[in-house]
Design a protein around this motif. Sequence first.
Motif, PDB file in Angstrom:
ATOM      1  N   SER A  24      35.644  65.172  34.472  1.00  0.00           N
ATOM      2  CA  SER A  24      36.372  66.253  35.145  1.00  0.00           C
ATOM      3  C   SER A  24      36.665  67.374  34.154  1.00  0.00           C
ATOM      4  CB  SER A  24      37.717  65.751  35.674  1.00  0.00           C
ATOM      5  OG  SER A  24      37.519  64.795  36.658  1.00  0.00           O
ATOM      6  N   VAL A  25      36.639  68.606  34.673  1.00  0.00           N
ATOM      7  CA  VAL A  25      37.005  69.748  33.829  1.00  0.00           C
ATOM      8  C   VAL A  25      38.060  70.569  34.569  1.00  0.00           C
ATOM      9  CG1 VAL A  25      36.184  71.756  32.561  1.00  0.00           C
ATOM     10  CG2 VAL A  25      34.640  69.824  32.927  1.00  0.00           C
ATOM     11  N   ASP A  26      39.151  70.877  33.887  1.00  0.00           N
ATOM     12  CA  ASP A  26      40.232  71.642  34.489  1.00  0.00           C
ATOM     13  C   ASP A  26      40.517  72.867  33.615  1.00  0.00           C
ATOM     14  OD1 ASP A  26      42.583  72.732  35.355  1.00  0.00           O
ATOM     15  OD2 ASP A  26      43.805  70.942  34.987  1.00  0.00           O
ATOM     16  N   PRO A  27      39.975  74.037  33.997  1.00  0.00           N
ATOM     17  CA  PRO A  27      40.118  75.234  33.139  1.00  0.00           C
ATOM     18  C   PRO A  27      41.554  75.729  33.043  1.00  0.00           C
ATOM     19  CG  PRO A  27      38.406  75.533  34.803  1.00  0.00           C
ATOM     20  CD  PRO A  27      39.182  74.326  35.211  1.00  0.00           C
ATOM     21  N   ASN A  28      42.424  75.225  33.893  1.00  0.00           N
ATOM     22  CA  ASN A  28      43.798  75.733  33.888  1.00  0.00           C
ATOM     23  C   ASN A  28      44.713  74.923  32.959  1.00  0.00           C
ATOM     24  OD1 ASN A  28      45.312  77.855  34.763  1.00  0.00           O
ATOM     25  ND2 ASN A  28      46.200  76.733  36.483  1.00  0.00           N
ATOM     26  N   GLN A  29      44.140  74.273  31.965  1.00  0.00           N
ATOM     27  CA  GLN A  29      44.961  73.483  31.044  1.00  0.00           C
ATOM     28  C   GLN A  29      45.429  74.335  29.860  1.00  0.00           C
ATOM     29  OE1 GLN A  29      42.377  70.844  28.296  1.00  0.00           O
ATOM     30  NE2 GLN A  29      41.222  70.922  30.206  1.00  0.00           N
ATOM     31  N   GLY A  30      46.553  73.912  29.272  1.00  0.00           N
ATOM     32  CA  GLY A  30      47.101  74.668  28.147  1.00  0.00           C
ATOM     33  C   GLY A  30      46.675  74.082  26.808  1.00  0.00           C
ATOM     34  N   CYS A  31      47.406  74.478  25.789  1.00  0.00           N
ATOM     35  CA  CYS A  31      47.149  74.029  24.417  1.00  0.00           C
ATOM     36  C   CYS A  31      47.765  72.637  24.231  1.00  0.00           C
ATOM     37  CB  CYS A  31      47.791  75.027  23.456  1.00  0.00           C
ATOM     38  SG  CYS A  31      47.793  74.516  21.733  1.00  0.00           S
ATOM     39  N   CYS A  32      47.192  71.811  23.335  1.00  0.00           N
ATOM     40  CA  CYS A  32      47.715  70.460  23.111  1.00  0.00           C
ATOM     41  C   CYS A  32      48.947  70.472  22.199  1.00  0.00           C
ATOM     42  CB  CYS A  32      46.652  69.553  22.512  1.00  0.00           C
ATOM     43  SG  CYS A  32      46.283  69.916  20.786  1.00  0.00           S
ATOM     44  N   GLY A  33      49.189  71.624  21.547  1.00  0.00           N
ATOM     45  CA  GLY A  33      50.390  71.736  20.712  1.00  0.00           C
ATOM     46  C   GLY A  33      50.202  71.339  19.258  1.00  0.00           C
ATOM     47  N   ALA A  34      48.982  70.956  18.863  1.00  0.00           N
ATOM     48  CA  ALA A  34      48.754  70.606  17.448  1.00  0.00           C
ATOM     49  C   ALA A  34      49.078  71.820  16.571  1.00  0.00           C
ATOM     50  CB  ALA A  34      47.311  70.169  17.233  1.00  0.00           C
ATOM     51  N   LEU A  35      48.640  72.975  17.033  1.00  0.00           N
ATOM     52  CA  LEU A  35      48.898  74.221  16.303  1.00  0.00           C
ATOM     53  C   LEU A  35      50.393  74.406  16.052  1.00  0.00           C
ATOM     54  CD1 LEU A  35      47.499  76.954  15.408  1.00  0.00           C
ATOM     55  CD2 LEU A  35      48.219  77.837  17.622  1.00  0.00           C
ATOM     56  N   HIS A  36      51.185  74.135  17.093  1.00  0.00           N
ATOM     57  CA  HIS A  36      52.634  74.306  16.967  1.00  0.00           C
ATOM     58  C   HIS A  36      53.222  73.284  16.001  1.00  0.00           C
ATOM     59  CE1 HIS A  36      51.296  75.979  20.743  1.00  0.00           C
ATOM     60  NE2 HIS A  36      52.385  76.737  20.787  1.00  0.00           N
ATOM     61  N   ALA A  37      52.805  72.027  16.183  1.00  0.00           N
ATOM     62  CA  ALA A  37      53.370  70.949  15.366  1.00  0.00           C
ATOM     63  C   ALA A  37      53.110  71.191  13.884  1.00  0.00           C
ATOM     64  CB  ALA A  37      52.786  69.612  15.797  1.00  0.00           C
ATOM     65  N   HIS A  38      51.964  71.779  13.559  1.00  0.00           N
ATOM     66  CA  HIS A  38      51.607  71.966  12.154  1.00  0.00           C
ATOM     67  C   HIS A  38      52.142  73.270  11.585  1.00  0.00           C
ATOM     68  CE1 HIS A  38      47.967  69.300  13.330  1.00  0.00           C
ATOM     69  NE2 HIS A  38      49.059  68.600  13.155  1.00  0.00           N
ATOM     70  N   ASN A  39      52.700  74.106  12.446  1.00  0.00           N
ATOM     71  CA  ASN A  39      53.131  75.428  11.979  1.00  0.00           C
ATOM     72  C   ASN A  39      54.594  75.722  12.276  1.00  0.00           C
ATOM     73  OD1 ASN A  39      50.580  76.947  10.901  1.00  0.00           O
ATOM     74  ND2 ASN A  39      49.901  75.846  12.711  1.00  0.00           N
ATOM     75  N   GLY A  40      55.407  74.677  12.263  1.00  0.00           N
ATOM     76  CA  GLY A  40      56.840  74.911  12.311  1.00  0.00           C
ATOM     77  C   GLY A  40      57.460  74.954  13.693  1.00  0.00           C
ATOM     78  N   GLU A  41      56.757  74.437  14.707  1.00  0.00           N
ATOM     79  CA  GLU A  41      57.374  74.319  16.033  1.00  0.00           C
ATOM     80  C   GLU A  41      57.103  72.915  16.563  1.00  0.00           C
ATOM     81  OE1 GLU A  41      56.848  77.127  19.149  1.00  0.00           O
ATOM     82  OE2 GLU A  41      57.146  78.847  17.832  1.00  0.00           O
ATOM     83  N   LEU A  42      57.690  71.947  15.874  1.00  0.00           N
ATOM     84  CA  LEU A  42      57.356  70.549  16.125  1.00  0.00           C
ATOM     85  C   LEU A  42      57.690  70.131  17.550  1.00  0.00           C
ATOM     86  CD1 LEU A  42      56.346  67.887  15.154  1.00  0.00           C
ATOM     87  CD2 LEU A  42      58.502  67.507  13.964  1.00  0.00           C
ATOM     88  N   GLU A  43      58.886  70.470  18.018  1.00  0.00           N
ATOM     89  CA  GLU A  43      59.281  70.008  19.347  1.00  0.00           C
ATOM     90  C   GLU A  43      58.416  70.628  20.432  1.00  0.00           C
ATOM     91  OE1 GLU A  43      60.190  67.668  21.749  1.00  0.00           O
ATOM     92  OE2 GLU A  43      60.762  67.134  19.709  1.00  0.00           O
ATOM     93  N   LYS A  44      58.141  71.921  20.282  1.00  0.00           N
ATOM     94  CA  LYS A  44      57.245  72.603  21.232  1.00  0.00           C
ATOM     95  C   LYS A  44      55.864  71.941  21.211  1.00  0.00           C
ATOM     96  CE  LYS A  44      55.842  76.211  23.764  1.00  0.00           C
ATOM     97  NZ  LYS A  44      56.322  76.425  25.145  1.00  0.00           N
ATOM     98  N   GLY A  45      55.406  71.586  20.022  1.00  0.00           N
ATOM     99  CA  GLY A  45      54.106  70.936  19.892  1.00  0.00           C
ATOM    100  C   GLY A  45      54.050  69.619  20.643  1.00  0.00           C
TER     101      GLY A  45
END
Lengths: 462, 352
Positions: free
Chosen positions: B171-192
């Motif tokens: 299945s492919v769902d183009p309406n998905q967001g970011c997994c949050g790895a970027l946030h977790a590694h760049n100072g937004e752990l909870e958001k990530g």
Amino acid sequence: MPTAAPLPPAAIADLKSLLGTRVLTEPGALAAYGRDATPLFRHAPDVVVQPATTEEVAAVMRIATRYRLPVTTRGAGTNLCAATVPLSGGIVLSTTRMTELREVSRDEMLAVVQPGVTAGTLNRAAAAQGLIYVPDPGSKEASTVGGNVATCAGGLRGLKYGVTRQYVLGLEAVLPDGEVIRTGGRLVKDVAGYDLTRLLVGSEGTLAVLTEITMALVPDPEAARYGVAYFASMADAAEAVRDIVAGGPAPATLEFMDTVCVNAVEDFARLGLRRDAGALLLFGDDGEPSAVDRSLARMADVCAGRATHIDLAESVAAAEDLLAARRCNLPALARSGSMTILEDVTVPRPQLAEMVEFVARTAQRHGVRIGTFGHAGDGNLHPTAVVDGDDEAQTAAAMAAFDEIFRRAVDLGGTITGEHGVGAAKLPYLEHRLGPEQMALLRRIKSAFDPLGLLNPGKLGS
Amino acid sequence: MSEKADTRPATRGVLSKDLLDACISCGFCLPACPTYAMTGQEQSSPRGRITLMRLLETGELAPDDPTLAEESSFCLGCRACETVCPAGVQYGHLLEEWRDEQWRGMKRPWIVRPLLTVANRTWVLRILGSVRRSARKRKTDGQRTLMLGCFERALFPSVSRSLAALDPTISVDPNQGCCGALHAHNGELEKGRELARELGDRLAGTIITTSGGCAAHLADVIGRERVVEASEWLLENSETEKRPLRVGLQDSCHLRNGLGVWKEPRELLGRTAAYVELPSSGSCCGAAGTYALVRKKESKAILAKKIAEIEAADLDLVIAVNPGCLRQLQTGLRKSKSRTKAVHIVDYMRGR
């Protein structure tokens, strides 16, 4: 002992004009150099320098002498006796930029290195020529050759091959006033003068700064095989060790660990070790293949009477895994508590069984959890207390237990440290081992090398 | 005896005590650390950085201490230290907590901020994907769903198309967001973590990812059992015809050191080509998420060694299992006018 007076700005300026960016003065960086692998000891230096050559080390020492600054030499900082904690502040002289591997000679079976070359790097360079670097501390991937020499590192090959001191042929070293001396050399035989090479080995940075090491290498044995025997108790394992050594040529490896250690190592390495055993003995030998087979068979035979189970490692990879697992015993133990206090008592082999029983009883009496592993063939034990670092009563109980263990070891004809060194951690027990006359002689030797008391104050010779 | 190492006058609650307590400062991590190899300085080693974190936690170093700022950013976050740590220190988690303090709000490197802004907006990611023609919407039985990496949609849209072609029932769902790895590694752990949970709730069944870094973060938050990285899936489910190519690999650090997946891509390449193990295939290429943007100089220095190795091995292809590494290698190979091409493992398996 030079006191921790603030460093004169002129001294920093002199160091910076000598080494430029290889001088660290930020409080954060200094704090990182305030400890080594020893728990409970911490003191930051005032400045860290990273010289790259003998000339730079000599210049640093001249500056230290001019301003009367303490100097603590540090390799990788993996030692377990607080030998590289700069208790009086001053300069930490880091050897991590002195990493030139100058020579590995197959013909002369030796290597010439700067002190910051890691034992792992030298091992690989030696292996490429069919040779091995004998010192084999658990930290060998990280620790430096300079550190191995300065602490006379032992490890897993002691029984058959001996320890670092048997392999150091020559040293170049810088004295506190900046003079450079060369002791020994490339010769197997050389009795010209006092054996200063041996004096510097294990001197823990208190007499001179090592700047080049000529190290004997030995041929890589054709074959090496290992096996594991399990016992109901450490005492049973110790008796098997005594019989193995008494009954034939010394094998390369006889390492044991108790059930606490077996479980900690198994948690990390997952080799399928038997968690229910009271003790594990790792035995091994190397040399000509048929001789190795005979040696393994003999050791298995001796164990068979007492062991609950025996496994022979089928492959080289399996044997490497076993050895690697044994080397990581200390940090693996740290999984079960926030602080590990590890000791290094050594007794004559016939007293080994008695000593391990004494350790277990003493731990129980003080209510301390102690896991014991060590180089059984060398009579060298590493009883390790696993404690909650925030609980001062636990730490005090562990120290009280070790106090008794040290005294018992010396009473049995043993020593307070087999291979980790004295540093700051064992200094309070040193006189019990050496007696007042030898302590005084140590101080006179120290002052002959270092009249101003600049090198690693508060340690050996202080 | 000088002073107790573990006496904590007060704690600031920035870093988890149990994570810090796991480290006994044995130094076994030193030889694994790429930044310690560069400087030989204790504060740029994993052990030294943990000492710094402890001092931040106790307040002995102020939060604006320059060494704290420098070292939290100089660290690649590759987690190579974790694989050699017998004490089981979770350095990656410590670094996330550290950056959560160190890079909070306006302290975050400016170049990272627009990336987080984009990754926070699912509609922007959807439009990026559709403009760049990443894999199109497909509804199947929902046993497996493809994770569309956010920057992969913009930079390497062929990767998701290739996976959708290789796996016709995903299945492919183009309406998905970011997994949050970027946030977790760049100072937004909870958001990530929140983004990872949202993605886990939105995507049905097993999530197949084409990015090692995302795989490790997602697995960490929603559970390893729900996440399968592309090379793991391909190894079980694709044809392995041998091609006359000399092929090397660049591991994804978090895939290798975090999830322990490194045999799978090698086996896949070994079955399909003449596989050459590069000397440093298992160590960081210098991309390291946003590192290539934040620490350009160090990133280039690491990359230069890597490119020299690839050139010496005379490869046709060097395969990446993470879009950041792919971009890093492509940049380096292009600049050195190499004959070697860097290709994502999914595109490679589809024969592109």
